[in-house]
Design a protein around this motif. Sequence first.
Motif, PDB file in Angstrom:
ATOM      1  N   HIS A 121       0.823  -1.196   0.000  1.00 16.05           N
ATOM      2  CA  HIS A 121       0.000   0.000   0.000  1.00 16.05           C
ATOM      3  C   HIS A 121       0.867   1.260   0.000  1.00 16.05           C
ATOM      4  O   HIS A 121       0.644   2.195  -0.767  1.00 16.05           O
ATOM      5  N   HIS A 122       1.868   1.248   0.834  1.00 16.34           N
ATOM      6  CA  HIS A 122       2.725   2.417   1.010  1.00 16.34           C
ATOM      7  C   HIS A 122       3.474   2.768  -0.286  1.00 16.34           C
ATOM      8  O   HIS A 122       3.452   3.913  -0.749  1.00 16.34           O
ATOM      9  N   ASP A 123       4.109   1.770  -0.884  1.00 14.59           N
ATOM     10  CA  ASP A 123       4.855   2.014  -2.126  1.00 14.59           C
ATOM     11  C   ASP A 123       3.914   2.376  -3.267  1.00 14.59           C
ATOM     12  O   ASP A 123       4.215   3.264  -4.077  1.00 14.59           O
ATOM     13  N   ALA A 124       2.764   1.690  -3.301  1.00 15.61           N
ATOM     14  CA  ALA A 124       1.798   1.965  -4.364  1.00 15.61           C
ATOM     15  C   ALA A 124       1.339   3.412  -4.281  1.00 15.61           C
ATOM     16  O   ALA A 124       1.224   4.101  -5.294  1.00 15.61           O
ATOM     17  N   ARG A 125       1.103   3.871  -3.051  1.00 15.61           N
ATOM     18  CA  ARG A 125       0.629   5.239  -2.885  1.00 15.61           C
ATOM     19  C   ARG A 125       1.658   6.242  -3.392  1.00 15.61           C
ATOM     20  O   ARG A 125       1.313   7.200  -4.090  1.00 15.61           O
ATOM     21  N   SER A 126       2.916   6.013  -3.083  1.00 14.39           N
ATOM     22  CA  SER A 126       3.906   7.002  -3.522  1.00 14.39           C
ATOM     23  C   SER A 126       4.082   6.955  -5.042  1.00 14.39           C
ATOM     24  O   SER A 126       4.238   7.994  -5.686  1.00 14.39           O
ATOM     25  N   GLN A 127       4.022   5.753  -5.631  1.00 16.78           N
ATOM     26  CA  GLN A 127       4.089   5.675  -7.102  1.00 16.78           C
ATOM     27  C   GLN A 127       2.887   6.366  -7.742  1.00 16.78           C
ATOM     28  O   GLN A 127       3.018   7.078  -8.742  1.00 16.78           O
ATOM     29  N   ALA A 128       1.710   6.141  -7.141  1.00 10.52           N
ATOM     30  CA  ALA A 128       0.494   6.732  -7.692  1.00 10.52           C
ATOM     31  C   ALA A 128       0.529   8.253  -7.578  1.00 10.52           C
ATOM     32  O   ALA A 128       0.105   8.969  -8.495  1.00 10.52           O
ATOM     33  N   MET A 129       1.058   8.743  -6.458  1.00  8.97           N
ATOM     34  CA  MET A 129       1.148  10.199  -6.280  1.00  8.97           C
ATOM     35  C   MET A 129       2.086  10.804  -7.329  1.00  8.97           C
ATOM     36  O   MET A 129       1.787  11.858  -7.898  1.00  8.97           O
ATOM     37  N   ASP A 130       3.199  10.129  -7.586  1.00  4.93           N
ATOM     38  CA  ASP A 130       4.113  10.618  -8.620  1.00  4.93           C
ATOM     39  C   ASP A 130       3.402  10.693  -9.972  1.00  4.93           C
ATOM     40  O   ASP A 130       3.548  11.660 -10.721  1.00  4.93           O
ATOM     41  N   MET A 131       2.658   9.623 -10.260  1.00  6.17           N
ATOM     42  CA  MET A 131       1.991   9.567 -11.559  1.00  6.17           C
ATOM     43  C   MET A 131       0.926  10.660 -11.671  1.00  6.17           C
ATOM     44  O   MET A 131       0.783  11.295 -12.712  1.00  6.17           O
ATOM     45  N   LEU A 132       0.176  10.878 -10.576  1.00  5.21           N
ATOM     46  CA  LEU A 132      -0.830  11.950 -10.594  1.00  5.21           C
ATOM     47  C   LEU A 132      -0.164  13.312 -10.791  1.00  5.21           C
ATOM     48  O   LEU A 132      -0.690  14.163 -11.517  1.00  5.21           O
ATOM     49  N   ALA A 133       0.997  13.490 -10.173  1.00  2.05           N
ATOM     50  CA  ALA A 133       1.715  14.755 -10.349  1.00  2.05           C
ATOM     51  C   ALA A 133       2.083  14.931 -11.820  1.00  2.05           C
ATOM     52  O   ALA A 133       2.002  16.041 -12.361  1.00  2.05           O
ATOM     53  N   LYS A 134       2.459  13.835 -12.468  1.00  3.44           N
ATOM     54  CA  LYS A 134       2.857  13.928 -13.874  1.00  3.44           C
ATOM     55  C   LYS A 134       1.693  14.344 -14.778  1.00  3.44           C
ATOM     56  O   LYS A 134       1.918  14.968 -15.814  1.00  3.44           O
ATOM     57  N   VAL A 135       0.477  13.953 -14.422  1.00  2.00           N
ATOM     58  CA  VAL A 135      -0.661  14.390 -15.237  1.00  2.00           C
ATOM     59  C   VAL A 135      -1.272  15.674 -14.675  1.00  2.00           C
ATOM     60  O   VAL A 135      -2.385  16.054 -15.052  1.00  2.00           O
TER      61      VAL A 135
END
Lengths: 282, 245
Positions: free
Chosen positions: A152-166
């Motif tokens: 959950h923790h790693d997924a959240r940080s990856q997802a946040m990065d991806m959201l920042a990119k869009v």
Amino acid sequence: MKTAVEPAQESTVTDPSPREQTLPAHAIPAQPVLQVRDLHKTYNGNAVLKGVEFDIARGQVKAVLGPSGSGKSTMLRLMALLETADAGEILLNGTRIGGRTHRGHSVHLPERQLAMQRQDIGMVFQRFNLFPHLTAVRNVMLGLTSVKGISHHDARSQAMDMLAKVGLGNRADHFPSELSGGQQQRVAIARALVLNPSVMLFDEPTSALDPELVGEVLEVMERLAETGMTMIVVTHEVRFARRVANEVTLFDGGVIVEQAEPEQFFTNPQHERTRKFLSHVH
Amino acid sequence: MLFDPNVFLQQLVSTDYMLGAALSVAVAVLSLVLATVIGFFMAIGRTARQPYLQAPAHFYVWFFRAIPALLVLLIMWNALPQLIPALRADWFSPFLAASVGLGLVEAAFMSEIIRSALLSVDDGQALAGRALGMSPTKVMVKVVLPQAIRIALPPTGNELIGLVKYSSLASVISLRELLTTAQVGVNITFRYAEYYAAAIVYYLVIVSVLSFLQSRVEKRFAWTSRTKTTKNLTAAMEANTVGIS
Ligand SMILES: Nc1ncnc2c1ncn2[C@@H]1O[C@H](COP(=O)(O)OP(=O)(O)OP(=O)(O)O)[C@@H](O)[C@H]1O
Ligand SMILES: [Mg+2]
């Protein structure tokens, strides 16, 4: 008029002329990411795909145009392994996906194996299809946690990065109902992208948007293309096709009618059918 | 004979009534849980393409929709122990028989609610889940079910309230739930009005509490964030929900 078009169609499908295969030197690929061979699909006796063939090389952007009902969405759903082909083959990075040959017959893979293979193909839908019960960041995380088994923790940080990119880093905790259509579609792009697919398929990603929201989605897609993502984009956005695509395809009646570089496609199409189609869009 | 408030109040706070009310609620809740589990699988069966899954589910719903709940309870309590010696043991109590009996009947109705809830989730949702590479089970659990639950919640709340009232049928198998408690009291004292009035108060309180809990649960499925910017919107939505229920 009709009789003049049909022979041309036939020859393009079965035997593309050498001119159409010649791409600029810098675009010539080592290995195609996606290869589609003689794809057929029939729905209750209605032949929707009648032998679709093409390759797409790494980092290429292919824009697909075509009239309503010509089978564009069907072709994408088949490539995304969301439906099974009646005949034909799809190769991803040189390996056949969706089916295998068993004693000279083509058989479909079981759902579990298809699910594995789908991870490597990103799909963006016309109507976003975000999960309404999950926040933006959780929409993006779901594939990571429940498919890739990432914590959950790693997924959240990856997802946040991806959201920042869009461009949606500040909307992470909003639910889809609290986002504009353009924002929802950008979340949907992030959701597909976060699984790091080999190819991204877009099915009219801006057709369901209010005109003023189209730009932000196309901009994200253009930036994605610049990063070298391989993309197939079914679209009516001629300007986007012209500026971003390496190759433009006209799809009609379940076959590829014309396939050319944007400049050539829009200024000097080889087929009567293309000319007619373009005269309607312009 | 005038209405005697003292008799009424005495019953209202008596342990008999409280125990009876607790039993009624427990039977209702337990049978709803059972009905939801069975109903879910029947709903899956009925929406499946395979005939060997469809047929049993159809048969189940057809059968239990036709049979009166009262008859099912009588069969559970009287007929089954004759046929199955294991059920003559002490553990097979009226409470268990009533919960299972009502649960079996209710499952036929829950399967309809769950089936239409599953069907009303947009097809694009499962499609998007599959496109991410989720397995069919994951698609069901993580994508379709949460959305179906939201749709199924209001009718399920109605069913629970119905079950509280249906639990009174269990008087025929000597379960001392709320209505039986009142009836037993009446048979001894003949103070119909006071005893029945006490029962009415209990039913009103039970159903009010359940309705309140239902609206609380439904709010958790509103799917809006509670950040400052959306607070007003959320408040407006909540006001709406309360108004309707
Ligand atoms: N699941 C299905 N069952 C039956 N027929 C279908 C199904 N999906 C598509 N079709 C039919 O196949 C044809 C092609 O549909 P498709 O959606 O692929 O076209 P399209 O090119 O994407 O059109 P549009 O521009 O309107 O999106 C249509 O005639 C449609 O009715
Ligand atoms: Mg389409």
